[in-house]
Scaffold this motif. Structure first.
Motif, PDB file in Angstrom:
ATOM      1  N   LYS A 176      51.464   0.590  42.165  1.00  0.00           N
ATOM      2  CA  LYS A 176      51.184   1.602  41.142  1.00  0.00           C
ATOM      3  C   LYS A 176      52.483   2.080  40.506  1.00  0.00           C
ATOM      4  N   PHE A 177      52.450   2.268  39.214  1.00  0.00           N
ATOM      5  CA  PHE A 177      53.658   2.769  38.539  1.00  0.00           C
ATOM      6  C   PHE A 177      53.322   3.328  37.162  1.00  0.00           C
ATOM      7  N   PRO A 178      54.142   4.312  36.721  1.00  0.00           N
ATOM      8  CA  PRO A 178      53.996   4.780  35.335  1.00  0.00           C
ATOM      9  C   PRO A 178      54.592   3.735  34.405  1.00  0.00           C
ATOM     10  N   ILE A 179      54.144   3.707  33.130  1.00  0.00           N
ATOM     11  CA  ILE A 179      54.645   2.632  32.272  1.00  0.00           C
ATOM     12  C   ILE A 179      55.309   3.075  30.966  1.00  0.00           C
ATOM     13  N   HIS A 180      55.130   4.336  30.590  1.00  0.00           N
ATOM     14  CA  HIS A 180      55.742   4.712  29.311  1.00  0.00           C
ATOM     15  C   HIS A 180      56.507   6.005  29.480  1.00  0.00           C
ATOM     16  N   PRO A 181      57.691   6.116  28.895  1.00  0.00           N
ATOM     17  CA  PRO A 181      58.351   5.115  28.055  1.00  0.00           C
ATOM     18  C   PRO A 181      58.900   3.955  28.899  1.00  0.00           C
ATOM     19  N   LEU A 182      58.699   2.763  28.416  1.00  0.00           N
ATOM     20  CA  LEU A 182      59.067   1.563  29.157  1.00  0.00           C
ATOM     21  C   LEU A 182      60.501   1.598  29.667  1.00  0.00           C
ATOM     22  N   GLU A 183      61.426   2.053  28.767  1.00  0.00           N
ATOM     23  CA  GLU A 183      62.843   1.969  29.138  1.00  0.00           C
ATOM     24  C   GLU A 183      63.160   2.842  30.361  1.00  0.00           C
ATOM     25  N   ASP A 184      62.340   3.872  30.611  1.00  0.00           N
ATOM     26  CA  ASP A 184      62.582   4.736  31.782  1.00  0.00           C
ATOM     27  C   ASP A 184      62.119   4.072  33.073  1.00  0.00           C
ATOM     28  N   TYR A 185      61.184   3.168  32.962  1.00  0.00           N
ATOM     29  CA  TYR A 185      60.518   2.687  34.181  1.00  0.00           C
ATOM     30  C   TYR A 185      60.703   1.208  34.486  1.00  0.00           C
ATOM     31  N   VAL A 186      60.996   0.422  33.456  1.00  0.00           N
ATOM     32  CA  VAL A 186      60.911  -1.032  33.641  1.00  0.00           C
ATOM     33  C   VAL A 186      61.836  -1.536  34.759  1.00  0.00           C
ATOM     34  N   ASN A 187      62.965  -0.851  34.951  1.00  0.00           N
ATOM     35  CA  ASN A 187      63.901  -1.329  35.984  1.00  0.00           C
ATOM     36  C   ASN A 187      63.404  -1.083  37.395  1.00  0.00           C
ATOM     37  N   LEU A 188      62.343  -0.279  37.530  1.00  0.00           N
ATOM     38  CA  LEU A 188      61.779  -0.035  38.862  1.00  0.00           C
ATOM     39  C   LEU A 188      60.724  -1.083  39.215  1.00  0.00           C
ATOM     40  N   TRP A 189      60.276  -1.820  38.228  1.00  0.00           N
ATOM     41  CA  TRP A 189      59.193  -2.783  38.465  1.00  0.00           C
ATOM     42  C   TRP A 189      59.717  -3.975  39.262  1.00  0.00           C
ATOM     43  N   THR A 232      46.661  16.635  21.797  1.00  0.00           N
ATOM     44  CA  THR A 232      46.280  16.049  23.082  1.00  0.00           C
ATOM     45  C   THR A 232      47.017  14.744  23.354  1.00  0.00           C
ATOM     46  N   LEU A 233      47.244  13.991  22.282  1.00  0.00           N
ATOM     47  CA  LEU A 233      47.830  12.662  22.513  1.00  0.00           C
ATOM     48  C   LEU A 233      49.344  12.621  22.351  1.00  0.00           C
ATOM     49  N   SER A 234      49.928  13.741  21.874  1.00  0.00           N
ATOM     50  CA  SER A 234      51.333  13.650  21.457  1.00  0.00           C
ATOM     51  C   SER A 234      52.257  13.161  22.578  1.00  0.00           C
ATOM     52  N   LYS A 235      52.077  13.690  23.775  1.00  0.00           N
ATOM     53  CA  LYS A 235      53.016  13.259  24.829  1.00  0.00           C
ATOM     54  C   LYS A 235      52.239  12.636  25.982  1.00  0.00           C
ATOM     55  N   HIS A 236      51.320  11.761  25.653  1.00  0.00           N
ATOM     56  CA  HIS A 236      50.492  11.242  26.734  1.00  0.00           C
ATOM     57  C   HIS A 236      51.270  10.216  27.574  1.00  0.00           C
ATOM     58  N   GLY A 237      50.783  10.013  28.781  1.00  0.00           N
ATOM     59  CA  GLY A 237      51.415   9.040  29.671  1.00  0.00           C
ATOM     60  C   GLY A 237      50.402   8.004  30.113  1.00  0.00           C
ATOM     61  N   GLN A 238      50.910   6.980  30.760  1.00  0.00           N
ATOM     62  CA  GLN A 238      50.009   5.952  31.298  1.00  0.00           C
ATOM     63  C   GLN A 238      50.459   5.582  32.691  1.00  0.00           C
ATOM     64  N   TYR A 239      49.496   5.376  33.540  1.00  0.00           N
ATOM     65  CA  TYR A 239      49.783   5.060  34.931  1.00  0.00           C
ATOM     66  C   TYR A 239      48.961   3.837  35.308  1.00  0.00           C
ATOM     67  N   VAL A 240      49.638   2.862  35.883  1.00  0.00           N
ATOM     68  CA  VAL A 240      48.978   1.591  36.141  1.00  0.00           C
ATOM     69  C   VAL A 240      48.711   1.399  37.624  1.00  0.00           C
ATOM     70  N   SER A 241      47.608   0.782  37.931  1.00  0.00           N
ATOM     71  CA  SER A 241      47.377   0.346  39.303  1.00  0.00           C
ATOM     72  C   SER A 241      47.014  -1.136  39.252  1.00  0.00           C
ATOM     73  N   LEU A 242      47.899  -1.952  39.817  1.00  0.00           N
ATOM     74  CA  LEU A 242      47.563  -3.367  39.970  1.00  0.00           C
ATOM     75  C   LEU A 242      46.847  -3.470  41.304  1.00  0.00           C
ATOM     76  N   ASN A 243      45.630  -3.961  41.293  1.00  0.00           N
ATOM     77  CA  ASN A 243      44.815  -3.949  42.511  1.00  0.00           C
ATOM     78  C   ASN A 243      44.545  -5.361  43.007  1.00  0.00           C
ATOM     79  N   TYR A 244      44.696  -5.532  44.301  1.00  0.00           N
ATOM     80  CA  TYR A 244      44.451  -6.839  44.914  1.00  0.00           C
ATOM     81  C   TYR A 244      43.492  -6.647  46.082  1.00  0.00           C
ATOM     82  N   TYR A 245      42.399  -7.377  46.049  1.00  0.00           N
ATOM     83  CA  TYR A 245      41.405  -7.299  47.120  1.00  0.00           C
ATOM     84  C   TYR A 245      41.370  -8.662  47.806  1.00  0.00           C
ATOM     85  N   PRO A 246      41.923  -8.781  49.012  1.00  0.00           N
ATOM     86  CA  PRO A 246      41.899 -10.088  49.671  1.00  0.00           C
ATOM     87  C   PRO A 246      40.475 -10.474  50.037  1.00  0.00           C
TER      88      PRO A 246
END
Ligand SMILES: O=C(O)CCC(=O)C(=O)O
Ligand SMILES: [Fe+2]
Length: 391
Positions: A176-189, A232-246
């Motif tokens: 799980k990770f936040p994604i925007h702004p990309l430049e703040d987060y991409v190096n953590l991926w 409502t949308l001016s400073k919205h964020g996005q949070y991702v969950s990549l999910n894996y079900y074995p």
């Protein structure tokens, strides 16, 4: 934190015999990691509802036929008499108001819908599924590099776990990770697989555009005015969950699931599913299996849209069942306002006599910290913000 509910009584290991994989024994797990292992379950909306009576008991559960008593709406395609699919191609054409009507209808009567022609290219979809699969197939030591003791970390890797209190094994592994702004987060991926960051940046840029267009249209369907929408949308964020079900066989516990029944802590969630069934949504008190179609995404109403719409659109209760034969992947992109944005219905939606406000205004930060409080089974985490709360 550990007393939240799912920590207590979580003891045994669980073996997935087909994958020859051992899951963590939380009793012998180092304390600081235990804290982290449990905090996601708490932080995340997914798991803070106890299993309702009659929830998943065995694996594999019966594949439930879609219900056929759904309402129809002019221009809205209802697949197999069961759920809505909306073609977004005309969203920016003179037919916009039709599409807005369809979106509003689907949010109000189903709490979810499928979208096609959403603007996210097929290659991006295939690439993100491929790189996500590669990530989850990496050795545990590699994946655990994102498993951090800091709950506020920009990235988190969660494992499957046993909940002995509620007698259920939850098989999902997620990143799980936040994604925007990309430049703040991409190096953590993850930097492994090597193409992960590039592919994820492209896919999530695409989902951001699609989700903003959808949220604007959904807000219009509520009759919100331009400045309320922009606020409502001016400073919205996005949070991702990549999910894996074995692939998952029955655990020694009474219940086994991919993900327990939950609503999402989002305005909307956009879900990309692979071709293995597993997602079920509650419709008219029955669980309904969602079928997937190539290049089609599932959009769900989240808790914050329920609050923003003064309950006209209700957040969708959904769960994931496990599959003993095939592994499954999904990618959930949750849209939420920024921490200090005040969430509440805009004035144009409220009428003190005919449609009084149901919730107090709250910030996303307050909402998020309320998720850490214990909730009773079947309670919504929005309940603590009700104006006339009886509890
Ligand atoms: O895997 C799925 O289909 C659903 C995932 C989900 O509900 C979530 O990540 O919140
Ligand atoms: Fe969810």
């Amino acid at each position: 934190m550990i007393g939240f509910g799912y920590g207590a009584g979580v003891t045994d290991t669980y073996s997935d015999h087909q994958n020859h994989k051992q899951y963590i024994d939380l009793e012998t797990f180092p304390a600081f990691l235990l804290l982290v292992a449990m905090s996601p379950t708490k932080l995340e909306a997914d798991d803070n509802l106890a299993l309702p009576a009659g929830a998943i008991k065995n694996v594999p559960p019966t594949y439930i036929d879609p219900i056929s008593n759904a309402q129809t709406f002019s221009g809205l395609e209802i697949l197999e008499g069961s759920f809505p699919i909306i073609d977004l191609e005309a969203l920016h054409s003179p037919r916009r108001s039709d599409i807005i009507g369809q979106l509003g209808h689907a949010c109000q009567h189903y709490g979810f819908f499928l979208v096609k022609n959403h603007g996210i290219q097929e290659t991006m979809i295939n690439d993100i599924i491929g790189t996500t699969r590669e990530f989850f197939h990496l050795p545990d030591e590699e994946k655990m590099k994102s498993f951090t003791p800091d709950p506020s970390s920009g990235i988190r890797h969660d494992t499957a776990f046993q909940d002995k209190t509620n007698n259920v094994f939850v098989s999902r592994e997620s990143l799980k990770f936040p994604i925007h702004p990309l430049e703040d987060y991409v190096n953590l991926w993850p930097s492994n697989p090597a193409s992960f960051r590039k592919i994820a940046a492209e896919y999530f840029t695409g989902t951001k555009e699609a989700e903003i267009a959808l949220m604007e249209a959904i807000f219009e369907s509520l009759g919100m005015e331009r400045d309320s929408i922009d606020k409502t949308l001016s400073k919205h964020g996005q949070y991702v969950s990549l999910n894996y079900y074995p692939r998952c066989v029955k655990s020694e516990l009474g219940g086994t699931c991919g993900l327990r029944p939950h609503t999402d802590p989002s305005i909307i969630t956009m879900l990309l599913l692979d071709d293995v069934p597993g997602l079920e949504v509650l419709q008219n008190d029955e669980w309904m299996a969602i079928k997937t179609f190539p290049n089609t995404l599932v959009v769900q109403v989240g808790d914050l849209l329920q609050a923003l719409s003064n309950c006209r659109y209700k957040s969708l209760l959904h769960r994931v069942i496990v599959n003993p034969e095939k592994e499954r992947l999904s990618i959930a992109t949750n849209c939420h306002p920024s921490n200090d944005t005040s969430v509440g219905p805009p004035k144009e939606l409220i009428d003190k006599d005919s449609n009084p406000a149901i919730y107090k205004n709250f910030t996303y930060k307050e909402f998020f910290s309320a998720m850490w409080q214990e909730v009773r089974a079947n309670d919504s985490r929005l309940d603590s913000f009700k104006i006339n709360s009886t509890s």
